[in-house]
Design a protein around this motif. Structure first.
Motif, PDB file in Angstrom:
ATOM      1  N   VAL A  39      -2.941  -3.665  -1.827  1.00 13.33           N
ATOM      2  CA  VAL A  39      -1.369  -4.096  -2.572  1.00 13.33           C
ATOM      3  C   VAL A  39      -0.791  -3.812  -2.535  1.00 13.33           C
ATOM      4  O   VAL A  39      -0.632  -3.067  -4.398  1.00 13.33           O
ATOM      5  N   TRP A  77       5.089  -7.992  -0.767  1.00 15.08           N
ATOM      6  CA  TRP A  77       4.058  -7.021  -1.046  1.00 15.08           C
ATOM      7  C   TRP A  77       3.619  -6.758  -0.078  1.00 15.08           C
ATOM      8  O   TRP A  77       3.248  -7.387   0.426  1.00 15.08           O
ATOM      9  N   ILE A 124       0.254  -4.395   2.055  1.00 22.21           N
ATOM     10  CA  ILE A 124      -1.297  -4.312   1.976  1.00 22.21           C
ATOM     11  C   ILE A 124      -1.249  -2.822   2.767  1.00 22.21           C
ATOM     12  O   ILE A 124      -1.175  -2.330   3.783  1.00 22.21           O
TER      13      ILE A 124
END
Length: 159
Positions: free
Chosen positions: A104, A116, A118
């Protein structure tokens, strides 16, 4: 054997997962889960680096079951405001996803909603991609609790 090979992948399926978990970010006190090995002399703490091992739990209450840890770092990257670049591996330790990880990263401001990305994963979450939306739930003198909403796409790959 050539240095490059290409093939069609069979036995691979795309899956979607949604998780709702709670990040306990304790920067002071007995539950402290980050440290600051680099303390800058720049205004606004520009360049400060924190090494993190935040707990990610099932619930927002202290003492909820720990599902994973966010292990990595955050860097104060805003010259004129508190703006943090964060990069961590979310390492699962509960029975369902034990040993799996999610990569992340992203930039956030403490007072605003965060999103955020991944950027990968291992174990159950091989080749993961997706987003994590984080919302501040509470904050006190020792830290804050964030609600995390994960939207993950990943593949299973047969041996």
């Amino acid at each position: 054997m050539a240095y490059f090979q290409s093939c069609i992948i069979t036995g691979s399926a795309l899956y979607e997962a949604k998780l709702r978990l709670y990040l306990h970010h304790d920067y002071l006190g007995t539950n402290r889960n980050q440290t600051t090995p680099v303390v800058p002399t720049e205004p606004n703490d520009f360049g400060q680096i924190n090494v993190i091992d935040w707990s990610i739990e099932e619930g927002s209450d202290r003492g909820s079951k720990v599902v994973a840890h966010a292990q990595g770092m955050q860097v104060q990257c805003g010259k004129n405001k508190q703006q943090w670049y964060c990069s961590f591996n979310m390492v699962f330790e509960d029975d369902r996803f034990k040993g799996s990880t999610l990569g992340v990263q992203g930039v956030y401001e403490a007072s605003s909603p965060k999103e955020w990305i991944i950027v990968g994963g291992t174990g159950q979450f091989k080749l993961a991609q997706g987003t994590v939306s984080a919302t501040n739930l509470s904050e006190d003198a020792n830290g804050r609790i964030l609600e995390l909403a994960f939207h993950i796409f990943y593949r299973t790959i047969e041996s």
